[in-house]
Design an enzyme around this catalytic site. Structure first.
Site: not given
Length: 324
Positions: A101, A103, A178, A198
């Protein structure tokens, strides 16, 4: 009545990859299985922690900010964030690997989710002998090769995977791919955000829902950082006893490491921020304003910005010290 150091009731989160170390290692009172996260200090909507002790018991973080403003947050922090608490503190326990995933940053998260972005860091509290994590890329990639690796399920071959152990520290800025592997217990400091993209989940089916979890590949490709860190992804740091040793200092949070081996007086007169203490090893005691507060391994405490002078005591405790 004056503000005091605040402890909160943790919020436990079911995760299909969750284990039992939050209970067995950190002594959390958990009756359910597969609890993967303990949210220690959160103002995420619908997941606001409540104060667990003192005359403010039962109050949530947003209620405290509304009532105490700069006295709780600090003048600079209050001007910057208003009524929003900028950080989210968690403990994470992985019996199985997390999804691969990443962000988004503040601008992208604001545009699509009306949220902060999610810069974060990990401090490894315990890791099984064979535990690994994924952080960043190991091989050169771009949007086309990355998309192709997702299609043929070879993505892991592109990524940097490494063994991890207690005391390791990793910075996970926005856009950095990560995943936490199985057998890891860690403390996570992050911006207040619950936005995760994801990209690969090992084709797993969540037994609680009977379905595969949603992937967010298009948005992930918009924000992913393909740069390879030539000096590695693990953060080296000093560990001088009874000092605040810099770990990760960013525009979003500043985290230091305190190996407490006796007594330490701290003066936060020039900090202009609340301080969060996370006990990652041992037992410690914080004293201020004539009162003492015990902080055990797996516990977190919020020091309001209006309290400038404290004393920390502990024979063999390790503390993470977090400000904004």
């Amino acid at each position: 009545m004056k503000l005091y150091p605040l402890k909160f009731e943790p919020i436990f989160k079911y995760r299909m990859w969750g284990g039992n170390k939050l209970e067995t290692v950190l002594n959390k009172s958990i009756s359910e299985s597969n609890i993967g996260e303990s949210w220690e200090i959160s103002a995420v909507s619908g997941d606001e922690n409540k104060v667990s002790q003192g005359f403010l018991k039962g109050k949530t973080l947003p209620e405290l900010i509304e009532g105490y403003k700069e006295a709780l947050l600090g003048e600079t922090v209050y001007k910057r964030f208003g009524g929003e608490f900028p950080l989210l503190i968690k403990f994470i326990d992985t019996a199985k690997p997390l999804s691969v995933q990443l962000h988004p940053n503040d601008d992208y998260a604001k545009k699509y989710h009306d949220s902060f972005g999610k810069n974060e860091m990990w401090y490894i509290m315990q890791a099984d002998d064979d535990a690994e994590i994924i952080v960043g890329f190991d091989k050169k990639s771009d949007k086309e090769s990355f998309a192709a690796s997702l299609k043929d399920k070879s993505i892991i071959e592109l990524l940097n995977s490494e063994k991890t152990k207690k005391g390791d520290v990793f910075h996970i800025p926005t856009g950095r791919i990560h995943a936490i592997g199985a057998g890891v217990l860690l403390a996570e400091i992050q911006q207040t955000s619950d936005v995760t993209y994801r990209v690969y989940d090992y084709d797993r089916v969540d037994t609680q829902t009977g379905t595969k979890r949603e992937l967010h590949i298009d948005k992930a490709i918009d924000v992913i950082d393909f740069q390879i860190e030539e000096n590695g992804y693990k953060t080296a740091y000093p560990s001088h006893e009874n000092e605040s040793n810099e770990l990760i200092h960013t525009p979003y949070f500043k985290t230091s490491f305190i190996p407490l081996r006796g007594s330490l007086n701290k003066d936060y007169s020039n900090t202009d921020s609340f301080v969060i203490f996370i006990c990652v090893e041992g037992t410690s005691e914080l004293s201020c304003q004539g009162d003492s507060f015990q902080l055990n391994k797996g516990e977190t405490l919020l020091l309001p910005a209006c309290i400038n002078h404290i004393t920390l005591k502990g024979d063999s405790a390790d503390i993470l010290e977090v400000t904004v």
